[in-house]
Design a protein around this motif. Structure first.
Motif, PDB file in Angstrom:
ATOM      1  N   ILE A  13      32.369  43.013  32.493  1.00 55.94           N
ATOM      2  CA  ILE A  13      32.291  43.760  33.745  1.00 55.94           C
ATOM      3  C   ILE A  13      31.885  42.837  34.888  1.00 55.94           C
ATOM      4  N   GLU A  14      30.924  41.970  34.634  1.00 55.41           N
ATOM      5  CA  GLU A  14      30.460  41.067  35.684  1.00 55.41           C
ATOM      6  C   GLU A  14      31.546  40.061  36.079  1.00 55.41           C
ATOM      7  N   PHE A  15      32.217  39.473  35.104  1.00 57.67           N
ATOM      8  CA  PHE A  15      33.269  38.510  35.420  1.00 57.67           C
ATOM      9  C   PHE A  15      34.502  39.179  36.014  1.00 57.67           C
ATOM     10  N   LEU A  16      34.693  40.457  35.721  1.00 56.89           N
ATOM     11  CA  LEU A  16      35.789  41.205  36.338  1.00 56.89           C
ATOM     12  C   LEU A  16      35.597  41.315  37.851  1.00 56.89           C
ATOM     13  N   GLN A  17      34.381  41.169  38.306  1.00 57.35           N
ATOM     14  CA  GLN A  17      34.108  41.225  39.742  1.00 57.35           C
ATOM     15  C   GLN A  17      34.697  40.022  40.479  1.00 57.35           C
ATOM     16  N   LEU A  18      35.041  38.988  39.754  1.00 60.56           N
ATOM     17  CA  LEU A  18      35.689  37.829  40.372  1.00 60.56           C
ATOM     18  C   LEU A  18      37.169  38.094  40.657  1.00 60.56           C
ATOM     19  N   TYR A  19      37.730  39.102  39.998  1.00 58.90           N
ATOM     20  CA  TYR A  19      39.130  39.464  40.180  1.00 58.90           C
ATOM     21  C   TYR A  19      39.270  40.249  41.485  1.00 58.90           C
ATOM     22  N   GLU A  20      40.120  39.784  42.375  1.00 58.24           N
ATOM     23  CA  GLU A  20      40.210  40.351  43.724  1.00 58.24           C
ATOM     24  C   GLU A  20      41.578  40.936  44.061  1.00 58.24           C
ATOM     25  N   ALA A  21      42.261  41.524  43.093  1.00 53.23           N
ATOM     26  CA  ALA A  21      43.546  42.163  43.390  1.00 53.23           C
ATOM     27  C   ALA A  21      43.311  43.369  44.302  1.00 53.23           C
ATOM     28  N   GLU A  22      44.332  43.712  45.079  1.00 50.10           N
ATOM     29  CA  GLU A  22      44.185  44.798  46.062  1.00 50.10           C
ATOM     30  C   GLU A  22      43.819  46.133  45.419  1.00 50.10           C
ATOM     31  N   TRP A  23      44.439  46.434  44.276  1.00 46.46           N
ATOM     32  CA  TRP A  23      44.188  47.720  43.640  1.00 46.46           C
ATOM     33  C   TRP A  23      42.748  47.844  43.143  1.00 46.46           C
ATOM     34  N   ILE A  24      42.190  46.743  42.650  1.00 46.70           N
ATOM     35  CA  ILE A  24      40.808  46.819  42.142  1.00 46.70           C
ATOM     36  C   ILE A  24      39.804  46.808  43.293  1.00 46.70           C
ATOM     37  N   VAL A  25      40.163  46.175  44.405  1.00 42.99           N
ATOM     38  CA  VAL A  25      39.300  46.215  45.587  1.00 42.99           C
ATOM     39  C   VAL A  25      39.228  47.650  46.116  1.00 42.99           C
TER      40      VAL A  25
END
Length: 92
Positions: free
Chosen positions: A29-41
């Motif tokens: 979950i914490e490392f997923l915060q590094l992912y910056e795709a538009e849909w997840i933002v």
């Protein structure tokens, strides 16, 4: 909190396995915060996304997850050992 949630779903597993799985889940979950795709933002802008996915990656969160899970793991191990010894029950 994650440790207790995992423990609820896997009550018969060993505490060490629960701790490892909890750490893996928290780290993912914490490392997923590094992912910056538009849909997840956009998902992170919702109440659910903010609380589950978080807002940003912090190494201090990784450290807090690690210490928290180790702490509750040790509490469970000592408490369970004491109760088994005191009541005479055996868990496999």
């Amino acid at each position: 909190m994650i440790y207790f949630l995992v423990r609820i779903f896997f009550p018969t597993r060993k505490a060490f396995i629960i701790a490892l799985f909890s750490l893996l889940l928290c780290y993912c979950i914490e490392f997923l915060q590094l992912y910056e795709a538009e849909w997840i933002v956009e998902l992170r802008k919702t109440l659910f996304g903010r609380y589950v996915l978080g807002q940003g990656f912090l190494w201090s969160d990784i450290l807090a997850y690690t210490f928290g899970i180790i702490f509750i793991f040790l509490i469970e191990k000592f408490t369970l050992k004491y109760k088994i010894h005191e009541t005479g029950f055996r868990f496999k």
